[in-house]
Enzyme design. Structure first.
Site, PDB file in Angstrom:
ATOM      1  N   CYS A  44      10.584   9.848   8.036  1.00 58.76           N
ATOM      2  CA  CYS A  44      11.401  10.457   8.623  1.00 58.76           C
ATOM      3  C   CYS A  44      12.867  10.037   9.048  1.00 58.76           C
ATOM      4  O   CYS A  44      13.358  10.394   9.750  1.00 58.76           O
ATOM      5  CB  CYS A  44      10.997  10.907  10.335  1.00 58.76           C
ATOM      6  SG  CYS A  44      10.546   8.815  10.852  1.00 58.76           S
ATOM      7  N   ASP A  67       2.450   8.175   6.775  1.00 56.40           N
ATOM      8  CA  ASP A  67       3.944   9.043   7.495  1.00 56.40           C
ATOM      9  C   ASP A  67       4.465   7.798   8.411  1.00 56.40           C
ATOM     10  O   ASP A  67       4.355   7.928   9.661  1.00 56.40           O
ATOM     11  CB  ASP A  67       3.064  10.504   8.172  1.00 56.40           C
ATOM     12  CG  ASP A  67       4.038  10.965   9.521  1.00 56.40           C
ATOM     13  OD1 ASP A  67       5.747  10.824   8.898  1.00 56.40           O
ATOM     14  OD2 ASP A  67       4.069  11.914  10.090  1.00 56.40           O
ATOM     15  N   PHE A  89      -0.298   5.204   8.975  1.00 55.38           N
ATOM     16  CA  PHE A  89       0.618   5.704  10.196  1.00 55.38           C
ATOM     17  C   PHE A  89      -0.080   6.893  11.334  1.00 55.38           C
ATOM     18  O   PHE A  89       0.696   8.321  10.942  1.00 55.38           O
ATOM     19  CB  PHE A  89       1.856   5.776   9.965  1.00 55.38           C
ATOM     20  CG  PHE A  89       2.296   4.372   8.702  1.00 55.38           C
ATOM     21  CD1 PHE A  89       2.566   3.290   9.652  1.00 55.38           C
ATOM     22  CD2 PHE A  89       2.170   5.060   7.748  1.00 55.38           C
ATOM     23  CE1 PHE A  89       3.556   1.926   8.641  1.00 55.38           C
ATOM     24  CE2 PHE A  89       2.220   3.448   7.321  1.00 55.38           C
ATOM     25  CZ  PHE A  89       3.017   2.788   7.314  1.00 55.38           C
ATOM     26  N   ALA A  96      -0.559  -1.285   9.100  1.00 56.20           N
ATOM     27  CA  ALA A  96      -0.891  -0.578   8.266  1.00 56.20           C
ATOM     28  C   ALA A  96      -0.970  -1.347   6.884  1.00 56.20           C
ATOM     29  O   ALA A  96      -2.315  -1.082   5.618  1.00 56.20           O
ATOM     30  CB  ALA A  96       0.170   0.993   8.235  1.00 56.20           C
TER      31      ALA A  96
END
Length: 408
Positions: free
Chosen positions: A353, A313, A242, A293
């Site tokens: 996040c 990430d 990512f 991914a």
């Protein structure tokens, strides 16, 4: 797409309408710095419901004591955003300049070049407003209706206080739609750059597409985590999953990694990563793989690949509470697949996040995934967003970024 919001008729406090809290509302929390008032905490009669999104008002508690100047949006679950606890505050260019000046002073203490997040919404006193600076260009995300209404004053203040020559508006993202705002990006001052902007950070050079890239073009929040990981990569083989424009991989190469592979679903993002590697003179040690991914992690395992440092990430798998359980399962899956590619005594970095997944939940999912991969882990470091992304202690959402680094 909605109609653009109209400029305010007046910002003089004596002309502002009054909105009032219900007795059940937690007025103490608001007085102590919580910046939002939800619709179910407000007296919402016909008059208040008729206020235009982005209007300013004076907020009173249920005892009719004035609490400050707020921005109102009857179309949003966040009915009021506290702008200033001084009921005499006038929200104009001078008011914006004071906030921007304070933010600039803080960033100038920490960074030697003007590449950073300049305004981080509530924590910098401008609710719903994000401004990232890229040298002489700044990109504004006005994620609340009041900021759209006052965009001209905000832009003028930004130019006056920073000297930037170009100001862009980025209207992408889920938050604007929740506020009933349009998705029309554009140029607010100066011109849009005709090519990606070079951003120096942690010894690397990143290429930021300020008009067509994700969010404002670059994610500054991971800067300290890029630096931590880079310190572990000298002479090492690195896998950056990512990767976007090569956040972790280019920092690793700048700090002596023997090789780095960047994985991302976006071909344009990987092209920018490749351009960054070429600008740094490290393209001979850099490779990219474009695609899903999860599929690529599985394929790398089947190919017998192994890396000394693997960092993942991903985007927010749990952007809100309804997505929390599915998001945690996704984080667990990432950890399981990535752990299988880490060499003995290597390092695995996992990031989130997601607002809805707190640190404990994310760490638990990550450790479960590592265990399912048959690996044992020691937690080396827990990282967060950099200081140009300050947290408002009263608002947990401002502490969204978590990064965990394990030795396996």
């Amino acid at each position: 797409m909605t109609t653009p919001l109209s400029p305010p008729a007046s910002t003089d406090p004596s002309d502002l309408p009054v909105v009032r809290l219900l007795p059940k509302a937690n007025a103490r929390a608001i007085r102590h710095g919580f910046p939002w008032v939800y619709a179910n905490e407000m007296v919402t009669d016909r008059r208040t419901k008729a206020l235009a999104p982005g209007s300013l008002a004076l907020l009173e508690d249920s005892a009719r004591q004035v609490m400050g100047v707020v921005a109102v949006n009857p179309a949003s679950k966040i009915f009021c955003r506290m702008l200033d606890q001084n009921a005499e505050a006038v929200v104009n260019q001078n008011w914006f300049e004071a906030h921007i000046n304070r933010a600039v002073q803080l960033r100038d203490q920490m960074y030697d070049a003007p590449y950073y997040r300049l305004i981080h919404a509530e924590a910098d006193g401008l609710p719903g407003v994000v401004i990232d600076r890229f040298g002489d260009t700044a990109v504004i995300q006005a994620n609340a209706a009041w900021a759209d209404v006052h965009i001209d004053a905000l832009t003028a203040a930004l130019v006056e206080q920073t000297g930037v020559r170009h100001v862009l508006k980025n209207a992408s993202g889920r938050t604007r739609s929740l506020e009933g705002l349009d998705d029309v990006s554009g140029v607010l001052h100066g011109e849009a750059p005709s090519a990606p902007v070079q951003v120096p950070m942690n010894g690397a050079i990143y290429m930021a597409d300020l008009t067509g890239g994700q969010k404002t073009g670059l994610f500054y929040d991971q800067r300290p985590n890029h630096a931590f990981a880079a310190n572990l990569t000298k002479g090492k083989r690195v896998l950056d999953v990512f990767a976007h424009v090569g956040g972790f991989s280019l920092a690793a190469l700048a700090n002596g990694a023997s090789s780095a592979v960047a994985v991302d679903g976006s071909a344009p993002a990987l092209e920018l990563a490749q351009q960054g590697a070429e600008a740094m003179g490290v393209s001979d040690r850099f490779a990219t793989r474009q695609g899903d991914a999860f599929d690529i992690l599985t394929a790398l395992r089947a190919e017998g690949e192994e890396f000394d440092v693997v960092i993942c990430d991903p985007p927010a798998f749990a952007p809100g509470k309804p997505a929390l359980e599915a998001g945690l399962r996704a984080y667990e899956r990432v950890a399981r697949l990535a752990a299988q590619l880490v060499a003995e005594n290597g390092v695995l970095g996992l990031c989130s996040c997601s607002h809805a997944a707190d640190l404990t939940q994310f760490r638990t999912a990550s450790v479960r995934g590592i265990g399912r991969a048959g690996r044992r882990a020691a937690l080396l470091h827990t990282g967060f967003a950099g200081p140009d992304h300050p947290q408002l202690p009263q608002l947990a959402e401002t502490g969204y970024l978590k990064s965990l680094f394990f030795r396996l």
